[in-house]
Design an enzyme around this catalytic site. Structure first.
Site, PDB file in Angstrom:
ATOM      1  N   MET A  28       0.892  -1.214  -0.119  1.00  0.00           N
ATOM      2  CA  MET A  28      -0.146   0.023   0.016  1.00  0.00           C
ATOM      3  C   MET A  28       0.923   1.194   0.049  1.00  0.00           C
ATOM      4  SD  MET A  28      -3.401  -0.857   1.982  1.00  0.00           S
ATOM      5  CE  MET A  28      -2.820  -0.649   3.710  1.00  0.00           C
ATOM      6  N   GLU A  33      11.957   0.121   5.162  1.00  0.00           N
ATOM      7  CA  GLU A  33      13.039  -0.913   4.864  1.00  0.00           C
ATOM      8  C   GLU A  33      12.283  -2.323   4.746  1.00  0.00           C
ATOM      9  OE1 GLU A  33      16.263  -1.675   4.224  1.00  0.00           O
ATOM     10  OE2 GLU A  33      16.325   0.201   3.462  1.00  0.00           O
ATOM     11  N   HIS A  35       9.454  -2.956   3.441  1.00  0.00           N
ATOM     12  CA  HIS A  35       9.209  -3.191   1.952  1.00  0.00           C
ATOM     13  C   HIS A  35       9.949  -3.585   0.924  1.00  0.00           C
ATOM     14  CE1 HIS A  35       5.719  -0.196   3.307  1.00  0.00           C
ATOM     15  NE2 HIS A  35       4.936  -1.366   2.866  1.00  0.00           N
ATOM     16  N   GLN A  59     -10.366  -2.947   2.283  1.00  0.00           N
ATOM     17  CA  GLN A  59     -10.164  -3.445   3.554  1.00  0.00           C
ATOM     18  C   GLN A  59     -10.013  -2.725   4.739  1.00  0.00           C
ATOM     19  OE1 GLN A  59      -6.037  -4.414   1.522  1.00  0.00           O
ATOM     20  NE2 GLN A  59      -5.083  -3.712   3.390  1.00  0.00           N
ATOM     21  N   LYS A 158       5.431  -9.340   9.784  1.00  0.00           N
ATOM     22  CA  LYS A 158       4.701  -8.702  10.726  1.00  0.00           C
ATOM     23  C   LYS A 158       3.270  -8.557  10.520  1.00  0.00           C
ATOM     24  CE  LYS A 158       4.054  -4.108  10.265  1.00  0.00           C
ATOM     25  NZ  LYS A 158       2.407  -3.823  10.069  1.00  0.00           N
ATOM     26  N   ASP A 159       2.574  -8.718   9.291  1.00  0.00           N
ATOM     27  CA  ASP A 159       1.291  -9.222   9.020  1.00  0.00           C
ATOM     28  C   ASP A 159       1.063 -10.717   9.014  1.00  0.00           C
ATOM     29  OD1 ASP A 159       0.190  -6.296   8.807  1.00  0.00           O
ATOM     30  OD2 ASP A 159       1.824  -6.096   7.529  1.00  0.00           O
ATOM     31  N   GLN A 162      -2.129 -12.008   7.883  1.00  0.00           N
ATOM     32  CA  GLN A 162      -2.310 -11.799   6.462  1.00  0.00           C
ATOM     33  C   GLN A 162      -1.803 -12.959   5.643  1.00  0.00           C
ATOM     34  OE1 GLN A 162      -2.467  -7.735   4.427  1.00  0.00           O
ATOM     35  NE2 GLN A 162      -0.399  -8.293   4.311  1.00  0.00           N
TER      36      GLN A 162
END
Ligand code: PAF
Length: 296
Positions: A28, A33, A35, A59, A158-159, A162
């Protein structure tokens, strides 16, 4: 680096690439860092790398931070180019959810009629606080997979929930995509990198490190022999509560595959926390292989 605004442009790139392997990093934007690490992994493991940059309204619940979500296209474009990304797909809402296809309903507007729901995994942890969030994630990720046709897709730990949910969707729907999860990238003081960290005031920023500190204390307690999930969850909660600006959402200790509660710790265990610091709602987690269990 090609910047594509339309689905047709991405499809034509994909056709030209032919048999070369394609890695895909859905984002998004507002790159940090974390990403860039996903992009580097994709570059190392594939012949071409495609990144999508799209703040997906599906979302976000109406009261959430869609309008405020940080955006800086020029900065993102140059960071992606610097890492060697081949194509940056940055569509707008009309490209992703064409107005002509939006259901015409008296009560509230919906972006499209078809929604992907990964039952079970969508309603615990993050899903309890954000009940429609993962339907929006699964739907847009499936659309993006169909647009990009990647061989591999990269998600950050971290996700964690997901990534697990996307893996489940890929398995259930027989998608030919290898989902790879990359370790969380942290600031030197342990705070997990997140685009939402920009919402933090200096005081909140200092206190937000408590999420990582709480997780480290819980990991240490497990290493020292603690096997009572309720005691570990209490340690997480009490550590987070020690910072006055933290408003705890949840601190849970669950099975890392099913996300279901565990009375006694065994196998691969997920420690997951979420808390608000002012305007920022932050999440973090650790996965622990508990000695003696099946995943150890
Ligand atoms: O993790 C994110 O940034 C988003 O949830 C994703 C995977 C790009 C879908 O919009």
């Amino acid at each position: 680096m090609i910047v594509a605004r339309t689905i047709a442009e991405v499809r034509s790139f994909r056709r030209e690439v032919g048999a070369a392997s394609v890695g895909f990093v859905p984002t998004m934007g507002y790159f940090h860092e974390g990403h860039l690490e996903l992009m580097r992994r994709s570059r190392a493991e594939n012949e071409r790398t495609v990144v999508s940059l799209y703040v997906n309204p599906l979302q976000f619940a109406p009261h959430e931070d869609l309008a405020a979500y940080p955006r800086d296209f020029e900065r993102d474009r140059s960071l992606a180019e610097g890492v060697g990304v081949d194509l940056l797909f940055a569509p707008d809402d009309d490209e992703m959810y064409p107005p002509a296809l939006r259901p015409k309903e008296a009560a509230g507007e919906r972006l499209q009629a078809t929604v992907v729901r990964v039952e079970g995994l969508n309603s615990v942890l993050e899903g309890r606080s954000r009940p429609t969030h993962f339907d929006g994630v699964a739907t847009v990720v499936l659309k993006l997979f169909h647009i990009v046709s990647p061989d591999r897709a990269y998600f950050g730990q971290k996700d964690y929930q997901q990534a697990l949910l996307v893996r489940r969707m890929v398995a259930d729907l027989d998608l030919p995509v290898d989902v790879r999860v990359v370790p969380t990238v942290r600031e030197p003081d342990g705070l997990a990198m997140s685009s939402r960290n920009v919402y933090l005031t200096p005081e909140e920023r200092a206190q937000a490190t408590v999420l990582h500190r709480a997780l480290r204390s819980a990991v240490a307690a497990i290493a020292a022999g603690e096997r009572d999930a309720a005691a570990v969850a209490r340690l997480l909660r009490e550590t987070i509560a020690s910072e006055p600006l933290a408003r705890l959402d949840y601190a849970e200790v669950v099975d890392a595959e099913t996300l279901s509660p565990l009375p006694r710790l065994a196998g691969r265990v997920l420690l997951a926390v979420a808390a608000r610091f002012g305007r920022a709602r932050l999440i973090d987690n650790e996965v622990v292989a508990v000695p003696g269990g099946p995943g150890a």
